[in-house]
Motif scaffolding. Structure first.
Motif, mmCIF file in Angstrom:
data_model
loop_
_atom_site.group_PDB
_atom_site.id
_atom_site.type_symbol
_atom_site.label_atom_id
_atom_site.label_comp_id
_atom_site.label_asym_id
_atom_site.label_seq_id
_atom_site.Cartn_x
_atom_site.Cartn_y
_atom_site.Cartn_z
ATOM 1 N N ASP A 65 -3.174 8.669 -22.325
ATOM 2 C CA ASP A 65 -3.496 7.328 -21.645
ATOM 3 C C ASP A 65 -4.915 7.337 -21.518
ATOM 4 N N GLN A 67 -7.183 8.942 -23.297
ATOM 5 C CA GLN A 67 -7.869 8.919 -24.700
ATOM 6 C C GLN A 67 -7.794 7.169 -24.920
ATOM 7 N N GLU A 68 -6.743 6.688 -24.684
ATOM 8 C CA GLU A 68 -6.581 5.035 -24.895
ATOM 9 C C GLU A 68 -7.746 4.417 -24.096
ATOM 10 N N ARG A 69 -7.875 4.908 -22.870
ATOM 11 C CA ARG A 69 -8.951 4.024 -21.934
ATOM 12 C C ARG A 69 -10.265 4.407 -22.425
ATOM 13 N N LEU A 71 -11.220 4.792 -25.342
ATOM 14 C CA LEU A 71 -11.483 4.026 -26.715
ATOM 15 C C LEU A 71 -11.806 2.615 -26.355
ATOM 16 N N LYS A 72 -11.116 2.083 -25.368
ATOM 17 C CA LYS A 72 -11.586 0.811 -24.724
ATOM 18 C C LYS A 72 -12.938 0.670 -23.999
ATOM 19 N N LEU A 73 -13.170 1.846 -23.330
ATOM 20 C CA LEU A 73 -14.540 1.625 -22.859
ATOM 21 C C LEU A 73 -15.738 2.132 -24.094
ATOM 22 N N GLY A 74 -15.253 2.461 -25.143
ATOM 23 C CA GLY A 74 -16.418 2.750 -26.213
ATOM 24 C C GLY A 74 -16.835 4.046 -26.058
ATOM 25 N N LYS A 76 -16.880 7.622 -27.182
ATOM 26 C CA LYS A 76 -16.232 8.113 -28.566
ATOM 27 C C LYS A 76 -16.470 9.752 -28.662
ATOM 28 N N LYS A 97 -5.756 8.642 -32.972
ATOM 29 C CA LYS A 97 -6.540 7.818 -32.329
ATOM 30 C C LYS A 97 -7.742 8.715 -32.297
#
Length: 209
Positions: A65, A67-69, A71-74, A76, A97
């Motif tokens: 979860d 990791q997903e967040r 990615l959405k925040l940019g 890296k 991902k």
């Protein structure tokens, strides 16, 4: 001596977190440790080069979860997952991902240090790529609209005389444009220009639309 590398250690197992943090600090890494993913999201500040050492199974926000967040925040920053048990589906998801490695408890020191060093190295290269990209885009913005047009044709492999025909001008004029493009783009050859153009996806630059 401090290594060039920052480690965000996120694990709800306090004893594991404290001992890992102490050991990594002794080895020269800058370590920030967090008891949960939510505390990490709230308090951490992105730095580079860095790696996130992330427990996969946590009560509030799981590793996947988080990791997903990120990615959405940019954000890296590369992730090395740590898991007490093997969940093939989750591992595949994490790798897809962009996780750089997985460690299964109990892992040995050698495995841990290799994963961390690889993650920091990956982030260093990533940072360098981003810096070069920003630089190339700044150079591209300095071109005039006509120079950008000529640049696009040069990248497609057209010769000066062919570009002159396409743009309804003379070979000599295209030569002048080309010299200015090479100078402004800091390219010592057409091959270098093509490489920069493709790596920074300049065809899809907002100025071209």
């Amino acid at each position: 001596m401090t290594k060039v590398g920052h480690i965000y250690l996120i694990d709800d197992d306090e004893s594991m977190r404290i001992s890992l943090a102490r050991m990594l600090r002794e080895l020269g890494y800058l370590v920030e440790d967090y008891a949960s993913a939510s505390v990490f999201l709230e308090k951490s500040v992105p730095v580079s080069p860095a790696v996130i050492l992330l427990d996969m199974q946590m009560p509030d926000i799981t590793g996947l979860d988080l990791q997903e967040r990120l990615l959405k925040l940019g954000r890296k920053t590369p992730i090395v997952f740590v898991s007490g048990q093997s969940h093939p589906h989750q591992i595949v998801q994490g790798l897809k991902k962009g996780a750089v490695d997985f460690l299964f408890k109990p892992f040995n020191l050698e495995e841990l240090l290799k994963a961390v060093a690889d993650g920091v190295d990956f982030d260093s290269r990533q940072l360098k790529r981003i810096s070069l990209d920003v630089e190339t885009r700044r150079y591209y913005v300095s071109l005039t609209p006509r120079e950008r047009e000529v640049c696009g044709w040069l990248v497609k492999g057209l010769l000066n005389k062919d570009i002159a025909v396409v743009l309804g001008t003379t070979d000599a004029t295209i030569k002048v444009h080309k010299a200015r493009i090479m100078d402004k783009m800091h390219a010592d050859s057409v091959q270098t220009l093509v490489k920069k153009y493709l790596e920074s996806d300049l065809e899809n630059h907002p100025l071209n639309h």
